[in-house]
Design an enzyme around this catalytic site. Structure first.
Site, PDB file in Angstrom:
ATOM      1  CB  SER A 159      61.768  11.781  29.791  1.00 58.67           C
ATOM      2  OG  SER A 159      61.137  12.942  30.289  1.00 58.67           O
ATOM      3  CE  LYS A 168      39.894  28.379  35.459  1.00 55.99           C
ATOM      4  NZ  LYS A 168      40.334  27.225  36.276  1.00 55.99           N
TER       5      LYS A 168
END
Length: 285
Positions: free
Chosen positions: A102, A154
């Site tokens: 990764s 949010k």
């Protein structure tokens, strides 16, 4: 003034090539903790600059042992290596230890050559997000979660609220975009060396032996043997590490005796340690 070595008899001068070595080990995270060894641009920039500053060295060797982590920090470290290498006109040899997966493999792409042990784990070209959800736990212990926002998105993926399908879809869209950036980096750096394989960019990972067949790395071997074969039997390796300040602390990692900051770091470190362990355990380490 001539260097002191020039004043010595020729028979006493060292004609050995010295290669600076940088070890990049740990999960890749933006936040550094006094309890763990993590990789970030802030933690590695100084040692990289120091290694590439050796004017006599024809190359820099970088040892990588990382299961990945932050894609942003991974790319920043990759870019810093390439920028300094081009500025200093140095060749970069990357050596994989246990794993370069990764984000760890993203950093490895900075090498002009990538060498791995046949048993190393290489690849995992993908993007993953993981976390924990605690909505049922709060109910059991009688705690009410109160969130007030200006902006309807949010509180996306708040771990203390039930997961929403639209939030997951938004996250997946971001992951796909980051994945494409990763794929483009692999194609740009490895080019025609890559084999035609449908699994190459699916997040799978392989041993070093198979990674060579797929074109993800250039060779099988170890740092000492490779460098001596490339630059001569007298080649020396010089490990470059961070400078240490008072009490043996690495400079730049701890700014002062701020106990409140240390306490906060230790508190968040519990969750981050679990995340880090999960990264390593994906590869049986």
């Amino acid at each position: 003034m001539k260097p002191l070595s020039r004043l010595l008899p020729k028979s006493m001068r060292s004609d050995a090539t010295t290669i600076p070595v940088v070890r990049l080990q740990g999960a890749i995270m933006a936040n550094s903790s006094p309890m763990r060894q993590n990789l970030s641009l802030a933690a590695t920039a100084g040692v990289l600059q120091k290694a590439f500053s050796d004017k006599k060295a024809p190359a820099v060797a970088i040892s990588i042992n990382s299961p990945g982590g932050s894609p942003v920090q991974s790319r920043l470290i990759f870019k810093r290596i390439r920028d300094i290498a081009e500025e200093k006109k140095k060749h970069v040899h990357v050596f994989v230890e246990d794993v370069a997966a990764s984000g760890g493999y993203m950093i490895a792409l900075a090498g002009d050559e990538i060498i791995a042990d046949p048993s190393s784990i290489v690849g995992s070209i993908g993007v993953v997000s993981a976390g924990f959800g605690f909505p049922e736990l709060l109910k059991k212990i009688g705690v009410e979660r109160r969130v007030h926002t200006a902006g309807q998105n949010k509180a996306v993926l708040d771990p203390f609220q039930p997961e929403k399908a639209e939030d997951v879809e938004r996250l997946k869209a971001l992951q796909l975009e980051i994945h494409e950036i990763f794929i483009d980096m692999v194609k740009q750096r490895r080019g025609a060396k890559l084999a035609e394989n449908d699994d190459l960019f699916t997040g799978l990972f392989w041993t070093g032996h198979r990674a060579k067949e797929l074109g993800l790395i250039d060779g099988i071997g170890d740092m000492r043997g490779f460098l001596k074969e490339r630059y001569g039997k007298k080649t020396k390796m010089k490990l470059i590490s961070q400078s240490r300040g008072l009490f043996g602390r690495r400079l730049g990692l701890v700014s002062g005796p701020d106990m409140s900051a240390l306490g906060a770091s230790l508190a968040t470190g519990v969750m981050e340690s679990a995340e880090e362990q999960a990264l390593w355990q994906r590869f049986g380490l």
